[in-house]
Design an enzyme around this catalytic site. Structure first.
Site, PDB file in Angstrom:
ATOM      1  N   PHE A 187       0.804  -1.222   0.000  1.00 38.75           N
ATOM      2  CA  PHE A 187       0.000   0.000   0.000  1.00 38.75           C
ATOM      3  C   PHE A 187       0.838   1.273   0.000  1.00 38.75           C
ATOM      4  O   PHE A 187       0.348   2.349  -0.369  1.00 38.75           O
ATOM      5  CB  PHE A 187      -0.969  -0.003   1.191  1.00 38.75           C
ATOM      6  CG  PHE A 187      -0.384   0.437   2.505  1.00 38.75           C
ATOM      7  CD1 PHE A 187      -0.584   1.718   2.980  1.00 38.75           C
ATOM      8  CD2 PHE A 187       0.348  -0.438   3.297  1.00 38.75           C
ATOM      9  CE1 PHE A 187      -0.077   2.126   4.208  1.00 38.75           C
ATOM     10  CE2 PHE A 187       0.854  -0.046   4.511  1.00 38.75           C
ATOM     11  CZ  PHE A 187       0.650   1.247   4.976  1.00 38.75           C
ATOM     12  N   LYS A 188       2.103   1.180   0.375  1.00 40.11           N
ATOM     13  CA  LYS A 188       2.937   2.385   0.403  1.00 40.11           C
ATOM     14  C   LYS A 188       3.096   2.996  -0.984  1.00 40.11           C
ATOM     15  O   LYS A 188       3.370   4.188  -1.114  1.00 40.11           O
ATOM     16  CB  LYS A 188       4.300   2.056   0.997  1.00 40.11           C
ATOM     17  CG  LYS A 188       4.262   1.406   2.386  1.00 40.11           C
ATOM     18  CD  LYS A 188       3.578   2.289   3.411  1.00 40.11           C
ATOM     19  CE  LYS A 188       3.422   1.604   4.755  1.00 40.11           C
ATOM     20  NZ  LYS A 188       4.632   1.495   5.538  1.00 40.11           N
ATOM     21  N   ASP A 189       2.908   2.197  -2.035  1.00 39.82           N
ATOM     22  CA  ASP A 189       2.991   2.730  -3.400  1.00 39.82           C
ATOM     23  C   ASP A 189       1.950   3.810  -3.651  1.00 39.82           C
ATOM     24  O   ASP A 189       2.172   4.713  -4.473  1.00 39.82           O
ATOM     25  CB  ASP A 189       2.785   1.613  -4.429  1.00 39.82           C
ATOM     26  CG  ASP A 189       3.939   0.633  -4.486  1.00 39.82           C
ATOM     27  OD1 ASP A 189       5.088   1.052  -4.255  1.00 39.82           O
ATOM     28  OD2 ASP A 189       3.693  -0.562  -4.759  1.00 39.82           O
ATOM     29  N   THR A 193       7.504   0.487   3.530  1.00 42.49           N
ATOM     30  CA  THR A 193       7.824   1.870   3.191  1.00 42.49           C
ATOM     31  C   THR A 193       9.176   1.961   2.495  1.00 42.49           C
ATOM     32  O   THR A 193       9.341   2.721   1.540  1.00 42.49           O
ATOM     33  CB  THR A 193       7.835   2.754   4.451  1.00 42.49           C
ATOM     34  OG1 THR A 193       6.505   2.861   4.956  1.00 42.49           O
ATOM     35  CG2 THR A 193       8.339   4.152   4.139  1.00 42.49           C
TER      36      THR A 193
END
Length: 495
Positions: free
Chosen positions: A112-114, A147
């Site tokens: 999800f950090k993308d 991250t």
């Protein structure tokens, strides 16, 4: 719109300044002075937009000094099909009649950090130009797993930037570590830190407050910035996907416009669920914000009791991105719930630094109960959930997502509440092949990247292309340092 420090709201910064700085000079987190409400017809408008258009619509309300055309170009480059493997970017998968999964792992690093770290480099480089900054930004990152790779990939070979990622030795999954240690790019660096994520995060925060280090770097033509969620440029793009997901649920007929939907988020540093809280402040019809923790359940205890106490055992779990005892973004929530009482927040943070604990007052505890629910899930139950969801739903999930599924189930059993709920899926299961295979009953694992093929053979689910591409890539980074020697690593990179 201006941004203020959670520890001194008299200091005000324009959006570009806030993004360039990352962290406030006093150590606080920069936060919008106000949260713009969505217009009455916003959800109807957004429902007909692409994800890229939704990003422009939402982010533009916070970014004075950035034009709509600029943001549209950033969104096109950040969220195009050359980066994300589905046009929807952040699709919603319906699991059953009342449970839906927001898949945030379709980007280049499968986590999800993308969603934020493909946007942040564009925001930062534009902000450098807008503020007239000529020095090179040295971006320091502490990561609990995802991250680091997201930031490395986002900032790879971006002009006027260097990036150095610190991760806890033996505290990330094998696939997460491989992703970081094979990272390409001329401006990137990766270093393991002896200890856990909190050691790495505390070390990075210490670097930001190291006056001598800053002066040395300034003389060399560098300044420090951050790609962790302490940077507002990380949190803002995350607000977008909650609003987008709600619009998709309405469009698919899963709920009516204006009908509340619960959101269950697996989180350790509190940034992901904070973005959902901010979306709610903007007027998005979110019911309960359900905080899902693993055995490092400091957030569960805080949200239920009002006591934050990091003085407890630390566990390395199957969901390593949540192996955190100091949740940085909780400071932003406290700032909001205290009515932006910077003195109170400063006092809480001083107590945390001195004693590892603080207790909020009854008024804040009432607000916590109003907005949040919380629970935790240990490793044994995490495996059971992965197996059950695969067997009953034919849906493969990673350990972090499994934690959220379990905590949502706990909440429903405790309350009898069957409101539509969105479970946030934060990573591809292929980033945690050994854990997922073990949950499915496999006891012998293939070596290295061959384990990707093993999970595919077991389930019939293909591995994401970015992970499959790791096969045969050489390791570039070998460094490992103690927390007290992280500054040496920074100075060595920025000679």
């Amino acid at each position: 719109m201006y941004y203020v420090s959670t520890r001194d709201k008299q200091a005000r910064f324009a959006a570009a300044e806030a993004i360039v700085q990352g962290l406030a000079p006093d150590g606080g987190l920069l936060t919008p002075e106000t949260f713009p409400l969505l217009p009455p017809d916003a959800l109807e408008q957004l429902g007909e937009m692409t994800y890229q258009e939704r990003a422009v619509f939402v982010m533009g309300r916070y970014l004075d000094g950035f034009t709509k055309d600029e943001l549209a170009e950033f969104a096109r480059r950040a969220y195009g099909l050359e980066k994300f493997d589905v046009p929807a970017v952040a699709p919603v998968h319906t699991v059953d009649e009342s449970t839906h999964c927001l898949e945030l792992w379709h980007g280049p690093t499968c986590a999800f950090k993308d969603m934020a770290l493909q946007m942040l480099p564009h925001l930062l480089t534009a902000s450098l130009e807008k503020t007239g900054e000529r020095k090179t930004a040295c971006i320091l990152v502490a990561t609990s797993g995802d991250t680091g790779k997201g930031a490395l990939e986002g900032f790879r070979d971006v002009a006027q930037t260097r990036i150095l990622v610190f991760y806890p030795k033996d505290g990330v999954s094998a696939m997460q570590e491989l992703q970081m240690r094979t990272q390409e790019g001329e401006n990137v660096g990766v270093c393991a830190v002896e200890g856990n994520f909190d050691d790495a995060q505390t070390g990075v925060k210490r670097l930001f407050s190291d006056v001598a280090l800053r002066e040395t770097l300034n003389a060399r033509g560098y300044f420090l910035s951050s790609a962790n969620s302490i940077n507002w440029g990380r949190v803002l793009p995350q607000i977008v996907y909650y609003i987008s997901a709600y619009c998709d649920l309405v469009k698919a007929g899963k709920c009516r416009a204006g009908e509340p939907v619960h959101v269950c988020v697996p989180t350790g540093n509190f940034g992901n669920i904070l973005a959902a809280y901010y979306a709610k402040r903007m007027g998005l019809p979110i019911g309960k914000l359900i905080c899902a923790s693993n055995s490092n359940n400091v957030l569960t205890d805080f949200l239920k009791t009002g006591v934050y106490d990091r003085n407890r055992a630390f566990y390395n779990t199957l969901s390593p991105s949540m192996d955190i005892l100091i949740s940085s973004n909780l400071e932003r929530l406290l700032f909001s719930l205290t009515g932006e009482d910077d003195a109170a927040v400063r006092g809480y943070m001083e107590k945390l630094a001195e004693n590892g604990t603080y207790t909020v007052d009854n008024a804040i505890q009432e607000k916590l109960r109003e907005h949040f629910a919380a629970g935790f899930c240990d490793d044994q139950e995490t495996k059971r959930v992965i197996a059950r969801v695969w067997k009953e739903k034919g849906y493969l999930i990673d350990p972090h997502t499994a934690v959220a599924f379990d905590v949502l189930a706990q909440y429903r059993i405790e309350t009898g509440d069957t409101t539509q709920a969105l479970v946030v899926s934060t990573a591809s299961p292929f980033k945690f092949c050994d854990s997922v295979l073990s949950a499915l009953g496999v006891t012998a694992f293939s070596a290295g990247t061959d384990i990707l093929d093993q999970l595919t053979a077991e389930t019939g689910v293909p591995a994401p292309a970015p992970l499959a591409a790791l096969k045969g890539k050489p390791l570039r980074f070998q460094q490992c340092v103690g927390r007290d020697h992280m500054a040496d690593e920074v100075l060595g990179m920025l000679r």
